[in-house]
Design a protein around this motif. Sequence first.
Motif, PDB file in Angstrom:
ATOM      1  N   GLY A 115       3.722  -6.945  -4.580  1.00 57.74           N
ATOM      2  CA  GLY A 115       3.302  -6.770  -5.945  1.00 57.74           C
ATOM      3  C   GLY A 115       1.967  -6.712  -5.261  1.00 57.74           C
ATOM      4  N   GLY A 116       1.493  -7.005  -3.911  1.00 61.21           N
ATOM      5  CA  GLY A 116      -0.198  -6.986  -3.958  1.00 61.21           C
ATOM      6  C   GLY A 116      -0.954  -5.944  -3.664  1.00 61.21           C
ATOM      7  N   SER A 117      -1.990  -5.790  -3.678  1.00 59.55           N
ATOM      8  CA  SER A 117      -2.452  -4.026  -2.937  1.00 59.55           C
ATOM      9  C   SER A 117      -3.300  -4.089  -1.644  1.00 59.55           C
ATOM     10  N   ASP A 118      -2.929  -2.814  -1.605  1.00 58.29           N
ATOM     11  CA  ASP A 118      -3.371  -2.543   0.266  1.00 58.29           C
ATOM     12  C   ASP A 118      -4.525  -2.864   0.370  1.00 58.29           C
ATOM     13  N   ALA A 119      -5.722  -3.631  -0.593  1.00 60.32           N
ATOM     14  CA  ALA A 119      -6.970  -3.818   0.190  1.00 60.32           C
ATOM     15  C   ALA A 119      -6.720  -5.346  -0.119  1.00 60.32           C
ATOM     16  N   ALA A 120      -5.455  -5.897  -0.609  1.00 50.79           N
ATOM     17  CA  ALA A 120      -5.190  -7.378  -0.118  1.00 50.79           C
ATOM     18  C   ALA A 120      -4.843  -7.723   1.125  1.00 50.79           C
ATOM     19  N   TYR A 121      -3.951  -6.581   1.619  1.00 51.89           N
ATOM     20  CA  TYR A 121      -3.280  -6.832   2.689  1.00 51.89           C
ATOM     21  C   TYR A 121      -3.926  -6.580   4.208  1.00 51.89           C
ATOM     22  N   SER A 122      -5.071  -7.205   4.549  1.00 47.23           N
ATOM     23  CA  SER A 122      -5.855  -7.674   5.298  1.00 47.23           C
ATOM     24  C   SER A 122      -6.577  -8.019   5.790  1.00 47.23           C
ATOM     25  N   ALA A 123      -7.385  -8.151   6.953  1.00 49.05           N
ATOM     26  CA  ALA A 123      -7.724  -9.095   7.471  1.00 49.05           C
ATOM     27  C   ALA A 123      -9.234 -10.030   6.656  1.00 49.05           C
ATOM     28  N   ALA A 124      -9.609  -9.326   6.105  1.00 50.04           N
ATOM     29  CA  ALA A 124     -10.654  -9.643   4.719  1.00 50.04           C
ATOM     30  C   ALA A 124      -9.958  -9.632   3.742  1.00 50.04           C
ATOM     31  N   GLY A 125      -8.644  -9.351   3.139  1.00 50.75           N
ATOM     32  CA  GLY A 125      -8.297  -9.780   1.925  1.00 50.75           C
ATOM     33  C   GLY A 125      -7.376 -11.197   1.907  1.00 50.75           C
ATOM     34  N   HIS A 126      -7.323 -10.690   0.393  1.00 48.18           N
ATOM     35  CA  HIS A 126      -6.365 -11.818  -0.372  1.00 48.18           C
ATOM     36  C   HIS A 126      -5.429 -12.506   0.599  1.00 48.18           C
ATOM     37  N   ASN A 127      -3.789 -11.784   1.617  1.00 50.16           N
ATOM     38  CA  ASN A 127      -3.025 -12.143   1.912  1.00 50.16           C
ATOM     39  C   ASN A 127      -3.526 -12.250   3.290  1.00 50.16           C
ATOM     40  N   GLN A 128      -4.933 -12.270   3.825  1.00 47.52           N
ATOM     41  CA  GLN A 128      -5.347 -12.152   5.041  1.00 47.52           C
ATOM     42  C   GLN A 128      -4.428 -11.491   6.841  1.00 47.52           C
ATOM     43  N   PHE A 129      -3.435 -11.161   5.663  1.00 45.20           N
ATOM     44  CA  PHE A 129      -3.418 -10.193   7.387  1.00 45.20           C
ATOM     45  C   PHE A 129      -2.172  -8.900   6.475  1.00 45.20           C
ATOM     46  N   THR A 130      -2.098  -8.197   7.439  1.00 45.39           N
ATOM     47  CA  THR A 130      -1.384  -6.251   6.701  1.00 45.39           C
ATOM     48  C   THR A 130       0.247  -6.688   7.040  1.00 45.39           C
ATOM     49  N   VAL A 131       0.896  -5.643   5.945  1.00 45.34           N
ATOM     50  CA  VAL A 131       2.013  -5.775   6.091  1.00 45.34           C
ATOM     51  C   VAL A 131       3.109  -5.451   7.393  1.00 45.34           C
ATOM     52  N   GLU A 132       2.126  -4.412   7.993  1.00 44.49           N
ATOM     53  CA  GLU A 132       2.550  -5.227   9.457  1.00 44.49           C
ATOM     54  C   GLU A 132       3.013  -6.030   9.890  1.00 44.49           C
ATOM     55  N   GLU A 133       1.476  -7.221  10.348  1.00 43.89           N
ATOM     56  CA  GLU A 133       1.980  -7.750  11.174  1.00 43.89           C
ATOM     57  C   GLU A 133       2.684  -8.816  10.743  1.00 43.89           C
TER      58      GLU A 133
END
Length: 187
Positions: free
Chosen positions: A110-128
């Motif tokens: 549901g979350g965006s690409d940008a949200a799945y990054s260290a600086a984003g809302h979800n803090q971590f990438t999907v791979e992590e």
Amino acid sequence: MSATAVVLFAHPAEEASRTGAMLADKVEGMNGVSVRRLYDLYPDFDVHVEQEQAAWDAADVIVLQHPFYWYSSPALLKEYLDVVLEHGWAYGKGARALSGKSLLSVITTGGSDAAYSAAGHNQFTVEELLRPFEATAHLCGMTYEPPLTLHNANHVSDDMRADFLGTYERRLASLLAARSVEVGRVA
Ligand SMILES: Cc1cc2nc3c(=O)[nH]c(=O)nc-3n(C[C@H](O)[C@H](O)[C@H](O)COP(=O)(O)O)c2cc1C
């Protein structure tokens, strides 16, 4: 001999799915690909271990396809892996059943690409966040393939959905082609 793939599709609300169900339906039409809809097969979470181990035995490529639920898989897939990947079969001394097979995660979020990054809302990438699946593949001697993720699945355009389907189909086809060569070499 041609290689085969089994897609374990885990979606608790397939009737409401806009993306995952379409992807599973489409790849089911590919040569050598079968789809097991886990919530249809096991609505009571009573997973048939022997039947599922036979499905893994028969496949060269195992795909875990599911929506991201709380940064992981829907609950039935966790239960499934808990009971199917038995000690002495999937891992442990002398266990070689899954050795050399490929494991591929195909995820919608549901979350965006940008949200799945260290600086984003979800803090971590999907791979992590998928590391437990990577570690599972490693413990079982499988090859962990780079996962495929469609972000923002509830809002992407039909064109982007179709693009992602194309990427998914091409990845499956190339894994099957590579595995077919290996099977031929061994035979
Ligand atoms: C219980 C629940 C948990 C969810 N958790 C996440 C999450 O952790 N991260 C995320 O990006 N989306 C999350 N979502 C959104 C789904 O991943 C998204 O709706 C789905 O991938 C869309 O694909 P579909 O059309 O096949 O259902 C969640 C949805 C539900 C219902």
